[in-house]
Each structure stands twice: as structure tokens, then as C-alpha cells.
Design a protein around this motif. Structure first.
Motif, mmCIF file in Angstrom:
data_model
loop_
_atom_site.group_PDB
_atom_site.id
_atom_site.type_symbol
_atom_site.label_atom_id
_atom_site.label_comp_id
_atom_site.label_asym_id
_atom_site.label_seq_id
_atom_site.Cartn_x
_atom_site.Cartn_y
_atom_site.Cartn_z
ATOM 1 N N PHE A 76 -23.736 71.464 23.496
ATOM 2 C CA PHE A 76 -24.869 71.082 22.669
ATOM 3 C C PHE A 76 -24.310 70.307 21.502
ATOM 4 C CE2 PHE A 76 -28.585 71.583 20.214
ATOM 5 C CZ PHE A 76 -28.285 72.170 19.256
ATOM 6 N N GLY A 77 -24.486 69.014 21.883
ATOM 7 C CA GLY A 77 -23.970 67.902 20.848
ATOM 8 C C GLY A 77 -23.962 66.649 21.409
ATOM 9 N N ASN A 78 -23.510 65.669 20.820
ATOM 10 C CA ASN A 78 -23.338 64.308 21.031
ATOM 11 C C ASN A 78 -22.056 63.774 21.951
ATOM 12 O OD1 ASN A 78 -21.996 63.625 19.092
ATOM 13 N ND2 ASN A 78 -23.682 63.504 17.764
ATOM 14 N N GLU A 79 -21.259 64.672 22.051
ATOM 15 C CA GLU A 79 -19.827 64.215 22.390
ATOM 16 C C GLU A 79 -19.623 63.939 23.884
ATOM 17 O OE1 GLU A 79 -17.476 67.297 19.330
ATOM 18 O OE2 GLU A 79 -17.553 67.731 21.260
ATOM 19 N N LYS A 80 -19.085 62.696 24.259
ATOM 20 C CA LYS A 80 -18.800 62.510 25.588
ATOM 21 C C LYS A 80 -20.165 62.413 26.490
ATOM 22 C CE LYS A 80 -14.964 63.753 27.434
ATOM 23 N NZ LYS A 80 -13.774 64.407 27.987
ATOM 24 N N LEU A 81 -20.978 61.567 26.313
ATOM 25 C CA LEU A 81 -22.315 61.505 26.917
ATOM 26 C C LEU A 81 -21.895 60.745 28.117
ATOM 27 C CD1 LEU A 81 -23.884 62.351 24.534
ATOM 28 C CD2 LEU A 81 -25.547 60.688 25.213
ATOM 29 N N SER A 98 -23.594 59.277 14.031
ATOM 30 C CA SER A 98 -24.378 60.450 13.881
ATOM 31 C C SER A 98 -23.895 61.182 12.831
ATOM 32 C CB SER A 98 -24.254 61.270 15.215
ATOM 33 O OG SER A 98 -22.756 61.821 15.490
ATOM 34 N N GLN A 110 -14.249 59.501 20.137
ATOM 35 C CA GLN A 110 -14.994 59.668 18.802
ATOM 36 C C GLN A 110 -14.484 60.151 17.803
ATOM 37 O OE1 GLN A 110 -17.430 63.729 18.512
ATOM 38 N NE2 GLN A 110 -19.287 62.319 18.840
ATOM 39 N N PHE A 169 -23.553 58.475 31.028
ATOM 40 C CA PHE A 169 -24.848 57.787 31.394
ATOM 41 C C PHE A 169 -24.788 57.428 32.844
ATOM 42 C CE2 PHE A 169 -26.550 56.551 27.285
ATOM 43 C CZ PHE A 169 -25.533 56.776 26.216
ATOM 44 N N TYR A 205 -18.649 53.275 22.889
ATOM 45 C CA TYR A 205 -18.553 53.155 24.226
ATOM 46 C C TYR A 205 -18.404 51.839 24.883
ATOM 47 C CZ TYR A 205 -20.847 57.836 24.225
ATOM 48 O OH TYR A 205 -21.197 59.110 24.100
ATOM 49 N N GLN A 233 -12.523 63.394 20.370
ATOM 50 C CA GLN A 233 -12.695 63.459 21.927
ATOM 51 C C GLN A 233 -12.558 62.272 22.560
ATOM 52 O OE1 GLN A 233 -13.608 65.750 23.987
ATOM 53 N NE2 GLN A 233 -14.486 67.429 22.783
ATOM 54 N N ARG A 234 -11.784 62.089 23.732
ATOM 55 C CA ARG A 234 -11.493 60.659 24.556
ATOM 56 C C ARG A 234 -12.087 61.046 25.755
ATOM 57 N NH1 ARG A 234 -7.789 57.060 22.739
ATOM 58 N NH2 ARG A 234 -7.085 55.683 24.354
ATOM 59 N N GLY A 235 -12.448 59.502 26.245
ATOM 60 C CA GLY A 235 -12.818 59.545 27.593
ATOM 61 C C GLY A 235 -11.595 59.301 28.227
ATOM 62 N N GLY A 261 -22.345 64.598 12.000
ATOM 63 C CA GLY A 261 -21.525 65.433 13.026
ATOM 64 C C GLY A 261 -21.741 65.307 14.396
ATOM 65 N N SER A 262 -21.509 66.495 15.009
ATOM 66 C CA SER A 262 -21.513 66.224 16.688
ATOM 67 C C SER A 262 -22.425 66.756 17.219
ATOM 68 C CB SER A 262 -20.296 67.137 17.160
ATOM 69 O OG SER A 262 -20.409 68.620 16.546
ATOM 70 N N PHE A 302 -17.904 56.609 27.777
ATOM 71 C CA PHE A 302 -17.407 56.948 26.591
ATOM 72 C C PHE A 302 -16.007 56.712 26.394
ATOM 73 C CE2 PHE A 302 -17.312 59.809 22.934
ATOM 74 C CZ PHE A 302 -15.936 60.645 23.137
#
Lengths: 114, 112
Positions: A97-102, B94, B48, A104, B35, B56-58, B96-97, B45
Motif C-alpha cells: 500500500f504505497g508507491n514503492e517499486k512500481l 511524493s 527510492q 509498469f 525510474y 528501496q532498490r530495483g 512519504g511512501s 524502478f
């Protein structure tokens, strides 16, 4: 791992016609789903999002999307398109529930003909 | 109210060089995400940042690194550039997350 499939690379519709853009996702738990639009030379703009509750969500610019868990789909619709809707549309899923690691999809390019 | 701003908008580098891209978040935002969008693809991604830490890391190699400053602005650094690093690099901010992501117009990197 989560993934998103947008089966239609390019769609052409007439101005005033209805539109449906397809999106299928793969994720083990309840997904957090988004639709973004990208106009040429622009960044992405959020059209709408879904996390829980009513499976039909309303967004900006007259767009709506319906979440169907049984079909793992989150299709975007608009009853009557305008020439200004021509753009690239991206479906995305987030694991939390958030915007991390979307994650696409590869996008659907929409062309509007007069 | 200025949105997310990125610089430079376009740049050309050669293989092996290093590049730094910059991002100023939307006013009031404290979280920055980066991104990579290759031609004909959706954004991927990279990482962040929140409170000056990578949260966080992709799936990107260590050649990709970043930084967030106390004013919440951020930099993306890419070392030892490869041809495959040619892409549009998008910054999103943004609150926050869980806040809505606002994207900048991107920095288009071409590696020759």
C-alpha cells in the motif's frame, strides 16, 4: 515477482468513440494498481488508482477503470474520447500500500482520428 | 507551485563516462524515486530515497547510485556508461511512501 501485461501496443479510435485499454497483472496478494498517461515530451500523470473497496474507480479526465480479481485485470475505459486523449498509457502495480517499486507495463499508444 | 524539475533535459555521453542527473521534488514532498524508461518500454524502478537514505532498490547494478540532500533534492549517478544506459530517466516525488507520485519530464540520456 509482480508483472503487468498490456497486450495492445497501439490502438486507434475515432474521436467521440468509446475506449478500453487492457491491463493484466500478476501478483500473489492484493495489488495496488494504477493507470498513468504520458504525453509526448511530458512526464507521467496519474489517471486513477485502486487498492481496495469499490472495484470501479473514477479518475481524472473522464476515465474509469474496473478491477476484476478473477481475471487479474484492471482495464481502463472512457465513454467518449477527445483528440487531446492521444498519448501513451501505462498500467502499473505496486506490491504494498504505497508507491514503492512500481512495476509498469510496456504501454499502449493511443491515436485519435477525426 | 513548481512541480518536479529535472536537469539537464538532454545530454549526450560516450561509453565509459559518468553522468549525474538532478531532481528537485515538488514543494512539500520528502520522497524521491528514480525510474529508467528505455525507448518503447515502460519505466523501470531504480531506487527510492527518503530522509537521505536509499529505502528501496530495483534490479540495477551498483553503477547506478544516488543521493538525497537535506532539502530533499536528489541526484542519480551512473558510472561506466554503457550503450544500453541510453534512456529517459524520470524522477518522481511524493509525500512519504503512500502519497501520489508526481513525475518530472525526465532527462534524456544518449550514450554513444
Amino acid at each position: 515477482a509482480q508483472s503487468v501485461t498490456q497486450p495492445d501496443i497501439h490502438i486507434t479510435v475515432s474521436e467521440g468513440a468509446s475506449l478500453e485499454l487492457r491491463c493484466n497483472y500478476s501478483y500473489g496478494a492484493t495489488p495496488y494498481l494504477f493507470w498513468y498517461v504520458q504525453s509526448p515530451g511530458q512526464g507521467l500523470q496519474l489517471l486513477l488508482k485502486y487498492f481496495s473497496g469499490d472495484t470501479l474507480v473514477q479518475g481524472i479526465k473522464g476515465f474509469e477503470a474496473e478491477f476484476k480479481r478473477s481475471q487479474s485485470s484492471f482495464n481502463l475505459r472512457k465513454p467518449s474520447v477527445h483528440w487531446s486523449d492521444a498519448a501513451e498509457y501505462f498500467c502499473a502495480v505496486a506490491p504494498l500500500f504505497g508507491n514503492e517499486k512500481l512495476t509498469f507495463g510496456t504501454g499502449t499508444r493511443l491515436t485519435i482520428i477525426p | 507551485d513548481a512541480g518536479v524539475t529535472q536537469s539537464p533535459t538532454h545530454l549526450i555521453k560516450t561509453r565509459g563516462q559518468q553522468v549525474t542527473l538532478r531532481c528537485s521534488p515538488k514543494s512539500g514532498h520528502d520522497t524521491v524515486s528514480w525510474y529508467q524508461q528505455a525507448l518503447g518500454q515502460g519505466p523501470q524502478f531504480i531506487f527510492q530515497y527518503y530522509e537521505e537514505e536509499e529505502r528501496q532498490r530495483g534490479n540495477f547494478p551498483d553503477r547506478f547510485s544516488g543521493h538525497q540532500f537535506p532539502n530533499y533534492s536528489s541526484e542519480l549517478n551512473v558510472n561506466a556508461l554503457l550503450l544500453g544506459d541510453s534512456a529517459l530517466y524520470l524522477c518522481a516525488s511524493s509525500l512519504g511512501s503512500t502519497g501520489e507520485l508526481f513525475f518530472g519530464e525526465g532527462s534524456r540520456l544518449t550514450v554513444l
